[in-house]
Design a protein around this motif. Structure first.
Motif, PDB file in Angstrom:
ATOM      1  N   THR A 118       0.775  -1.133  -0.195  1.00 55.46           N
ATOM      2  CA  THR A 118      -0.024   0.005  -0.076  1.00 55.46           C
ATOM      3  C   THR A 118       0.867   1.394  -0.088  1.00 55.46           C
ATOM      4  N   LEU A 119       1.963   1.062   0.812  1.00 49.53           N
ATOM      5  CA  LEU A 119       2.787   2.330   0.987  1.00 49.53           C
ATOM      6  C   LEU A 119       3.655   2.386  -0.185  1.00 49.53           C
ATOM      7  N   GLY A 120       3.843   1.673  -1.200  1.00 52.20           N
ATOM      8  CA  GLY A 120       4.718   1.577  -2.292  1.00 52.20           C
ATOM      9  C   GLY A 120       6.135   1.487  -1.765  1.00 52.20           C
ATOM     10  N   VAL A 121       6.404   0.898  -1.041  1.00 46.70           N
ATOM     11  CA  VAL A 121       7.888   0.672  -0.724  1.00 46.70           C
ATOM     12  C   VAL A 121       8.898   0.057  -1.596  1.00 46.70           C
ATOM     13  N   ARG A 122       9.922   0.915  -1.840  1.00 48.81           N
ATOM     14  CA  ARG A 122      10.901   0.269  -2.798  1.00 48.81           C
ATOM     15  C   ARG A 122      12.413   0.206  -1.974  1.00 48.81           C
ATOM     16  N   THR A 123      13.386  -0.603  -2.315  1.00 46.48           N
ATOM     17  CA  THR A 123      14.231  -0.720  -1.844  1.00 46.48           C
ATOM     18  C   THR A 123      15.483  -0.515  -2.651  1.00 46.48           C
ATOM     19  N   ALA A 124      16.674  -0.338  -2.350  1.00 49.29           N
ATOM     20  CA  ALA A 124      17.965  -0.473  -3.068  1.00 49.29           C
ATOM     21  C   ALA A 124      19.026  -0.800  -2.407  1.00 49.29           C
ATOM     22  N   SER A 125      19.925  -1.366  -2.831  1.00 48.73           N
ATOM     23  CA  SER A 125      21.175  -1.864  -2.289  1.00 48.73           C
ATOM     24  C   SER A 125      22.353  -0.495  -2.013  1.00 48.73           C
ATOM     25  N   VAL A 126      22.928  -0.536  -0.891  1.00 46.43           N
ATOM     26  CA  VAL A 126      24.179   0.111  -0.801  1.00 46.43           C
ATOM     27  C   VAL A 126      25.157  -0.388  -1.425  1.00 46.43           C
ATOM     28  N   GLU A 127      25.573   0.290  -2.512  1.00 46.02           N
ATOM     29  CA  GLU A 127      26.788  -0.024  -3.266  1.00 46.02           C
ATOM     30  C   GLU A 127      28.136   0.785  -3.378  1.00 46.02           C
ATOM     31  N   ARG A 128      29.206   0.341  -3.746  1.00 46.72           N
ATOM     32  CA  ARG A 128      30.520   1.080  -4.211  1.00 46.72           C
ATOM     33  C   ARG A 128      30.525   1.516  -5.679  1.00 46.72           C
ATOM     34  N   GLY A 129      31.067   2.719  -5.902  1.00 46.20           N
ATOM     35  CA  GLY A 129      31.009   3.124  -7.322  1.00 46.20           C
ATOM     36  C   GLY A 129      32.020   4.190  -7.264  1.00 46.20           C
ATOM     37  N   THR A 130      31.738   5.024  -8.544  1.00 41.37           N
ATOM     38  CA  THR A 130      32.497   6.308  -8.837  1.00 41.37           C
ATOM     39  C   THR A 130      31.482   7.409  -8.797  1.00 41.37           C
ATOM     40  N   LEU A 131      32.091   8.401  -8.149  1.00 45.03           N
ATOM     41  CA  LEU A 131      31.069   9.658  -8.157  1.00 45.03           C
ATOM     42  C   LEU A 131      32.047  10.749  -9.167  1.00 45.03           C
ATOM     43  N   TRP A 132      31.515  11.424 -10.003  1.00 51.64           N
ATOM     44  CA  TRP A 132      32.269  12.555 -10.471  1.00 51.64           C
ATOM     45  C   TRP A 132      32.118  13.853 -10.151  1.00 51.64           C
ATOM     46  N   LYS A 133      33.043  14.517  -9.664  1.00 52.94           N
ATOM     47  CA  LYS A 133      33.232  15.704  -8.894  1.00 52.94           C
ATOM     48  C   LYS A 133      33.052  16.684  -9.961  1.00 52.94           C
ATOM     49  N   TYR A 134      31.966  17.213 -10.355  1.00 47.87           N
ATOM     50  CA  TYR A 134      31.813  18.313 -11.169  1.00 47.87           C
ATOM     51  C   TYR A 134      30.814  19.339 -10.671  1.00 47.87           C
ATOM     52  N   ILE A 135      31.148  20.649 -10.914  1.00 42.53           N
ATOM     53  CA  ILE A 135      30.463  21.791 -10.324  1.00 42.53           C
ATOM     54  C   ILE A 135      29.907  22.635 -11.658  1.00 42.53           C
ATOM     55  N   LYS A 136      28.507  22.758 -11.528  1.00 49.00           N
ATOM     56  CA  LYS A 136      27.779  23.403 -12.528  1.00 49.00           C
ATOM     57  C   LYS A 136      27.339  24.673 -11.862  1.00 49.00           C
ATOM     58  N   THR A 137      27.748  25.894 -12.546  1.00 48.71           N
ATOM     59  CA  THR A 137      27.531  27.156 -11.953  1.00 48.71           C
ATOM     60  C   THR A 137      27.046  28.211 -13.212  1.00 48.71           C
ATOM     61  N   VAL A 138      27.395  29.429 -12.593  1.00 45.23           N
ATOM     62  CA  VAL A 138      26.904  30.324 -13.868  1.00 45.23           C
ATOM     63  C   VAL A 138      28.019  31.336 -13.572  1.00 45.23           C
ATOM     64  N   GLY A 139      28.786  31.993 -14.911  1.00 47.14           N
ATOM     65  CA  GLY A 139      29.631  33.016 -14.634  1.00 47.14           C
ATOM     66  C   GLY A 139      29.315  34.032 -15.647  1.00 47.14           C
ATOM     67  N   ARG A 140      30.341  35.048 -15.503  1.00 43.68           N
ATOM     68  CA  ARG A 140      30.308  36.236 -16.394  1.00 43.68           C
ATOM     69  C   ARG A 140      31.598  36.528 -17.194  1.00 43.68           C
ATOM     70  N   VAL A 141      31.476  36.748 -18.355  1.00 37.74           N
ATOM     71  CA  VAL A 141      32.791  37.116 -19.048  1.00 37.74           C
ATOM     72  C   VAL A 141      33.230  38.339 -18.637  1.00 37.74           C
ATOM     73  N   GLU A 142      34.570  38.461 -18.357  1.00 39.96           N
ATOM     74  CA  GLU A 142      35.308  39.842 -18.162  1.00 39.96           C
ATOM     75  C   GLU A 142      36.610  39.848 -19.059  1.00 39.96           C
ATOM     76  N   TYR A 143      37.161  41.057 -18.802  1.00 45.10           N
ATOM     77  CA  TYR A 143      38.431  41.321 -19.635  1.00 45.10           C
ATOM     78  C   TYR A 143      39.645  40.416 -18.908  1.00 45.10           C
ATOM     79  N   ASP A 144      40.548  40.088 -19.612  1.00 44.07           N
ATOM     80  CA  ASP A 144      41.794  39.488 -18.830  1.00 44.07           C
ATOM     81  C   ASP A 144      42.548  40.613 -18.633  1.00 44.07           C
ATOM     82  N   GLU A 145      42.652  40.925 -17.282  1.00 41.54           N
ATOM     83  CA  GLU A 145      43.460  42.325 -16.858  1.00 41.54           C
ATOM     84  C   GLU A 145      44.808  42.059 -17.285  1.00 41.54           C
TER      85      GLU A 145
END
Length: 513
Positions: free
Chosen positions: A170-197
């Motif tokens: 009734t509750l729709g319980v679903r399970t998953a296993s704890v596993e080892r693997g690879t996580l990619w460290k990447y950062i998604k953000t917003v920037g602004r273009v400026e002059y190269d001083e």
């Protein structure tokens, strides 16, 4: 043949020794129960007390104490004394304790049941439950006698929740296993273009004078390196040209004021181009107006010079920016700073050029955070050979920090974050569930790193976990209420659990229908 005979003799000896040991037990009991002790004339124990002892237990009771040296355990004596090596007093060595239960009796216990059997009792005050001692006594606050209480091994843990298969469905319980693997460290953000001083050039005159014959008319015009921007009339530069010409005249040696090399160097310091100096030397005539040229190629971003304008050394005539390479400034959240390092690769897209991607690198991490936004400013460098990237453009940036391998991870949807704790609901099997507090690390692409609290291969709930966690918290509240009311732990806990579980099952069934 001799080896076989020796083995048979050994087996026969062991068999005879076992039979004699069994036959001697009644005599041991008789001796303990009937013969008086050598010291006070009374038996060490009654025959009834010794009747239930096993041979090993009875032997341990009547072992003569031995005395050993704490520093030299090889020194063993039958009576008190001192060590012949170090002179320390010998201490009595007690025999190994007898097991509280047999191995067969403990084999069927679960880890929790076995731990509960061997819990040391604690003594608490009925009026002040915070007063807990290891031995009987009185409460230092109210003076009441402390009462014995067996500490629950589940103290500090979340109660288990048992659900029927119907409620789980009734509750729709679903399970998953704890596993080892690879996580990619990447950062998604917003920037602004400026002059190269590092690619900006400011043009100032080296002497006071007047601007004549201005070649540029407005800001934003592109210029090439060495291109003439204007002409400057400066009396100081004209005087330096005359001194240079006098230094070149061999017939007027007595009129020389400076050497030829020094006069040429003065003209260079006054920003007179080398080709103009060679022309002056070749023609022997001074020039009233000296050209002002662009030191680098780029775009004129600022222009203060005008025709006929009087200028000094402090006047900034032009500012030129080389846009073949630009900076992109981005703000990184505090929890992502550990992923950053100079030299990491980055990708950028801009709304003005859909479908096109630029590749760059992390050039510099600024030394302080913004106190208001709690972010770190990071500078990226991108090549811009066709000058498509314009300063002040907004850009979508992704910084790649590389992979983090062999990490323990779970789906992000399984994590329960309350603000005070982070937890998941572990599936124990047979319809039993239990919330477990965890410590998380990085989170990326719908997955969360687990630093502690779970082990690889354990099953966790990824759907319906919030209701199970709420039920566990409710049961914990019932237990605290029953403890505060002074009622028995077992009865109150069982009543609270069963009532809460029944209420949850009924509510779930009602919601389903």
């Amino acid at each position: 043949m001799s080896i076989l005979l020796k083995r048979r003799n050994r087996r026969s000896a062991r068999t005879v020794a076992s039979i004699l040991l069994l036959l001697s037990v009644p005599f041991w009991l008789i001796g303990c129960g009937g013969e008086p002790d050598a010291k006070d004339g009374t038996p060490s124990e009654s025959r009834a007390e010794a009747a239930d002892d096993s041979p090993l237990e009875h032997a341990v009771k009547h072992l003569d104490p031995t005395y050993v040296c704490p520093m030299h355990p090889q020194i063993v004596k039958d009576e008190p004394g001192s060590c012949p090596i170090c002179g320390m007093d010998l201490v009595e060595k007690t025999p190994d304790p007898v097991p509280s239960e047999s191995l067969a009796a403990a084999a069927d216990d679960t880890a929790m049941e076995h731990a509960k059997k061997h819990l040391d009792p604690k003594y608490v005050c009925p009026m002040h439950p915070q007063i807990v001692k290891d031995e009987p006594g009185t409460c230092p606050i109210c003076g009441m006698d402390l009462v014995e209480k067996m500490m629950d091994p589940m103290t500090g843990k979340h109660p288990e929740v048992a659900l029927t298969p119907a409620v789980i469905q009734t509750l729709g319980v679903r399970t998953a296993s704890v596993e080892r693997g690879t996580l990619w460290k990447y950062i998604k953000t917003v920037g602004r273009v400026e002059y190269d001083e590092t690619r900006l050039a400011h043009v100032h005159p080296r002497a006071e004078g007047w601007i004549e014959s201005l070649s540029l008319r407005a800001e934003g015009e592109p210029v090439a390196a060495g291109q003439q921007l204007a002409e400057l009339y400066a009396p100081e530069i004209l005087s330096a040209q005359v001194d240079f010409l006098l230094a070149q005249d061999r017939n007027a040696a007595d009129q020389r004021r400076v050497s030829a090399d020094k006069a040429r160097n003065i003209l260079r310091l006054l920003a007179v181009p080398d080709d103009v100096i060679r022309e002056i030397e070749r023609t022997g005539e001074a020039r009233n107006r000296i050209p002002v040229r662009a030191p680098i190629g780029g775009i004129v971003t600022q222009m203060e010079a005008r025709d006929g304008m009087y200028v000094t050394e402090a006047s900034e005539l032009f500012t030129i920016a080389d846009l073949s390479q630009v900076w992109v400034m981005v703000d990184i959240y505090e929890h992502q700073i550990d992923w950053l390092a100079e030299g990491l690769s980055a990708e950028m897209t801009v709304p003005a050029r859909p479908g096109r991607t630029w590749e760059g690198t992390v050039d510099y991490l600024y030394p302080e955070l913004d106190p208001e936004t709690r972010t770190l400013r990071v500078r990226l460098v991108f090549e811009n050979p066709d000058l498509v990237l314009k300063p002040n453009m907004f850009a979508d940036v992704v910084i790649y920090g590389g992979p983090k391998r062999e990490v323990l991870k779970i789906p992000a949807e399984a994590l329960i974050v309350t603000g005070e704790r982070e937890s998941v609901v572990m599936a124990l099997g047979d319809g039993r569930f239990q919330p477990v507090d965890v410590v998380t690390g990085m989170q990326r692409a719908g997955e969360v790193e687990i630093l502690s609290g779970l082990e690889e291969g354990e099953e966790i709930v990824v759907s319906g976990q919030f209701l199970i966690d709420s039920e566990s918290n409710l049961q914990a509240s019932f237990r605290r209420m029953s403890d505060a009311g002074g009622s028995g732990d077992d009865g109150a806990g069982a009543g609270g659990d069963s009532g809460a579980g029944g209420e949850m099952a009924a509510g779930g069934a009602h919601a389903h229908h």
